[in-house]
Design a protein around this motif. Structure first.
Motif, short mmCIF file in Angstrom:
data_model
loop_
_atom_site.label_atom_id
_atom_site.label_comp_id
_atom_site.label_asym_id
_atom_site.label_seq_id
_atom_site.Cartn_x
_atom_site.Cartn_y
_atom_site.Cartn_z
N ASP A 107 0.81 -1.21 0.00
CA ASP A 107 0.00 0.00 0.00
C ASP A 107 0.85 1.27 0.00
N LYS A 108 2.08 1.18 0.46
CA LYS A 108 2.93 2.36 0.61
C LYS A 108 3.65 2.68 -0.70
N VAL A 109 3.43 3.90 -1.19
CA VAL A 109 4.05 4.35 -2.44
C VAL A 109 4.76 5.67 -2.18
N GLN A 110 5.93 5.81 -2.77
CA GLN A 110 6.64 7.09 -2.74
C GLN A 110 6.75 7.60 -4.16
N PRO A 136 17.55 21.98 -4.72
CA PRO A 136 18.68 21.06 -4.60
C PRO A 136 18.26 19.62 -4.31
N ASP A 137 17.16 19.44 -3.60
CA ASP A 137 16.72 18.10 -3.23
C ASP A 137 15.38 17.78 -3.88
N PRO A 138 15.18 16.51 -4.23
CA PRO A 138 13.88 16.14 -4.81
C PRO A 138 12.79 16.16 -3.74
N MET A 139 11.56 16.32 -4.18
CA MET A 139 10.40 16.25 -3.28
C MET A 139 9.97 14.79 -3.22
N VAL A 140 9.74 14.29 -2.01
CA VAL A 140 9.26 12.92 -1.84
C VAL A 140 7.84 13.00 -1.30
N ILE A 141 6.91 12.39 -2.03
CA ILE A 141 5.50 12.41 -1.67
C ILE A 141 5.10 11.00 -1.28
N ASN A 142 4.64 10.81 -0.05
CA ASN A 142 4.18 9.51 0.42
C ASN A 142 2.68 9.38 0.16
N VAL A 143 2.30 8.27 -0.45
CA VAL A 143 0.91 8.06 -0.86
C VAL A 143 0.49 6.64 -0.50
N SER A 144 -0.78 6.47 -0.21
CA SER A 144 -1.36 5.15 0.03
C SER A 144 -2.19 4.76 -1.18
N SER A 194 7.59 4.58 -6.66
CA SER A 194 8.15 3.38 -6.04
C SER A 194 7.14 2.76 -5.08
N VAL A 195 6.74 1.51 -5.38
CA VAL A 195 5.88 0.77 -4.46
C VAL A 195 6.83 0.13 -3.46
N GLU A 196 6.75 0.59 -2.22
CA GLU A 196 7.74 0.28 -1.20
C GLU A 196 7.52 -1.05 -0.50
N GLU A 197 8.64 -1.66 -0.16
CA GLU A 197 8.65 -2.88 0.68
C GLU A 197 8.45 -2.43 2.12
N THR A 198 7.59 -3.12 2.85
CA THR A 198 7.36 -2.86 4.28
C THR A 198 7.56 -4.17 5.02
N PRO A 199 7.65 -4.14 6.34
CA PRO A 199 7.75 -5.41 7.07
C PRO A 199 6.60 -6.37 6.75
N THR A 200 5.40 -5.83 6.56
CA THR A 200 4.25 -6.68 6.24
C THR A 200 4.40 -7.31 4.86
N THR A 201 4.78 -6.52 3.85
CA THR A 201 4.93 -7.10 2.51
C THR A 201 6.08 -8.09 2.46
N MET A 202 7.14 -7.82 3.23
CA MET A 202 8.27 -8.75 3.27
C MET A 202 7.84 -10.08 3.88
N THR A 203 7.07 -10.03 4.96
CA THR A 203 6.60 -11.25 5.62
C THR A 203 5.68 -12.05 4.70
N VAL A 204 4.74 -11.38 4.07
CA VAL A 204 3.81 -12.06 3.16
C VAL A 204 4.58 -12.65 1.97
#
Length: 162
Positions: free
Chosen positions: A93-96, A105-113, A134-144
């Protein structure tokens, strides 16, 4: 060979003193010393190719990579995920969204569900050319993911070989 563009009239802008440029649409006013005329027989129109608009999708998707945004179309977060073959795990569910802002100088990072993007139209963000999703890896997705791997391995390892 000529091409007709419905509802569009092409005009030649001739700045006082020479030079010419082309504009699309209705030109019924005079501004900045520019006279606007309709194109006539023998006028030449040059159309230069535009750089492709692209986004990159990576992480927990089936087809990570570069996606070209079709001219004249918008691509939202859920569109990009669909174009990348969907998520490998529906629980992911976690997307950046990483966006480069010119002059910053730095990119903007937007966190989205993803779930919020589905439920709320405003959370299904409009992507810009150059964005990285980027669809992010989380502890839950890693476990599943590990459990799914063990189940596949366990089933294939227990099958008799004849």
């Amino acid at each position: 060979r000529s091409t007709l563009f419905p509802y569009t009239t092409l005009f030649r802008s001739v700045p006082e003193g020479g030079g010419a440029s082309l504009h699309s649409g209705q030109a019924t006013h005079r501004a900045g010393g520019v006279r606007r005329d309709r194109l006539g027989d023998g006028d030449v129109v040059m159309v230069f190719p535009q750089d492709p608009r692209v986004i990159h999708v990576l992480g927990l998707v089936h087809k990570p990579g570069r996606i070209e945004i079709p001219p004249g179309e918008d691509v939202h977060l859920l569109d990009a995920l669909a174009l990348a073959g969907g998520r490998t795990l529906q629980i992911a569910d976690k997307v950046q969204i990483v966006r480069i802002i010119p002059g910053q100088p730095d990119p903007m990072v937007i966190n989205v569900s993803v779930n919020n993007a589905k439920a709320l139209g405003a959370a299904n963000l409009l992507l810009a050319s150059g964005d990285t999703v980027s669809v992010e890896e989380t502890p839950t997705t890693m476990t599943v993911g590990l459990l799914k791997s063990f189940m596949r391995f366990g089933i294939s390892a227990s099958a008799p070989i004849f």
